[in-house]
Design an enzyme around this catalytic site. Structure first.
Site, PDB file in Angstrom:
ATOM      1  N   GLY A   1       0.810  -1.322   0.206  1.00 63.17           N
ATOM      2  CA  GLY A   1       0.111   0.287  -0.062  1.00 63.17           C
ATOM      3  C   GLY A   1       0.886   1.200  -0.058  1.00 63.17           C
ATOM      4  O   GLY A   1       0.630   2.340  -0.744  1.00 63.17           O
ATOM      5  N   ASP A   2       1.988   1.444   0.802  1.00 61.64           N
ATOM      6  CA  ASP A   2       2.789   2.374   0.834  1.00 61.64           C
ATOM      7  C   ASP A   2       3.517   2.690  -0.631  1.00 61.64           C
ATOM      8  O   ASP A   2       3.597   3.927  -0.941  1.00 61.64           O
ATOM      9  CB  ASP A   2       4.123   2.089   1.740  1.00 61.64           C
ATOM     10  CG  ASP A   2       3.309   1.700   2.980  1.00 61.64           C
ATOM     11  OD1 ASP A   2       2.262   2.260   3.390  1.00 61.64           O
ATOM     12  OD2 ASP A   2       4.098   0.848   3.851  1.00 61.64           O
TER      13      ASP A   2
END
Length: 305
Positions: free
Chosen positions: A250-251
């Site tokens: 997600g990052d």
């Protein structure tokens, strides 16, 4: 300038075993340690894309020194507030084809340390990008992200928010420029169920219109993502591959969106790059490289809804 904020950093201690047997001595096949925390991961991925950022947040003790030394060695700028307590250690255990996590206890951030942190934005300029990512320690109010988003908007910064639960629920009312909930977090925001793409579009459109959030990118794992924002509504397919390493995916997507948005000022291109970046990390043993992302980019198909 790009700033990333991690209130809750950690040393990620990743351990691989053939099998884990509770109550017995288990010996790892391999292990490694790296600086972790969602904002720090965004800085690390941006660095791999050739983009400079400054990592902000809080670190303390010998574990905090590991994080600053790690980033210094990678030539990633950082300007953390020092705490007396040690930064936490998160154990990522890979065994029997599954990933388990044991996350450490966060140090306390007192009022003095928090005020010191806010001074880091004194030199912020209009057009700067600030990424607020990850959970908040229990010593801070769940309204902290909302307050910071409001302050940064007054300074003309573009605010990127990637969190969940009560901090996200409160912060959306300050209208950050970009949020990236997954479909479960989106459902939780509205206390409802998300059964299909139509539900995702409906709820994401409410965030875009009612909360005036410019870009809402809803990640849906192997089902890809849905974007709702200024440039319309899009369904983006996910590249095909074998998921190996979910930590940081997600990052990486957040970093991918920022990287492409700065280059193109085009939400469709930025959303495509975000999906490719998230997948590239998931298919790798660690955070993605630019080369890995661009190998997958052509697989991300966009359907305008």
């Amino acid at each position: 300038m790009i700033y990333t904020v991690t209130f809750n950093p950690a040393i990620d201690y990743v351990v691989s075993l053939d099998a884990f047997n509770p109550g017995e001595v288990n010996r790892s096949q391999s292990d490694y340690k790296e600086a972790g925390g969602k904002g720090i991961n965004v800085s690390r991925v941006l660095d791999r894309f050739g983009v400079q950022s400054t990592a902000l947040g809080f670190v303390g003790g010998f574990t905090g020194k590991f994080i600053t030394d790690y980033l210094t060695e990678m030539k990633i700028k950082h300007d953390f507030v020092s705490l007396k307590q040690d930064t936490r250690i998160n154990v990522k255990l890979k065994a029997d084809g599954e990933e388990s996590e044991v996350n450490g206890v966060s140090p306390t951030i007192d009022e003095e340390a928090y005020k010191q942190f806010l001074t880091k934005f004194d030199l912020l300029r209009s057009g700067d990008i600030v990424v607020l990512a990850g959970s908040l320690p229990s010593s801070l109010s769940t309204s902290v992200y909302k307050e910071i988003v409001a302050m940064l908007k007054q300074k003309g910064a573009m605010t990127i928010l990637d969190t969940s639960g009560a901090p996200l629920e409160e912060a959306i009312h300050a209208s950050p420029a970009f949020i990236k909930p997954n479909h479960h977090e989106l459902a939780e925001l509205f206390d409802t169920e998300v059964k299909d793409d139509q539900d995702v579009v409906q709820l994401a459109s409410r965030l875009h219109q009612e909360q005036q959030i410019d870009h809402v990118l809803v990640s849906m794992a192997k089902e890809g993502a849905i974007y709702v924002g200024k440039e319309g509504v899009m369904k983006l397919s996910a590249p095909k591959g074998t998921a190996i390493h979910s930590v940081g995916a997600g990052d990486s997507a957040v970093a991918g969106f920022i990287y492409s948005w700065q280059k193109s000022d085009n939400a469709e291109e930025a959303a495509k790059y975000a999906v490719a970046a998230g997948s590239a990390t998931a298919f790798s043993k660690t955070l993605c490289t630019k080369e890995e992302v661009e190998l997958l980019l052509s697989q991300v198909q966009v359907a305008h809804l």
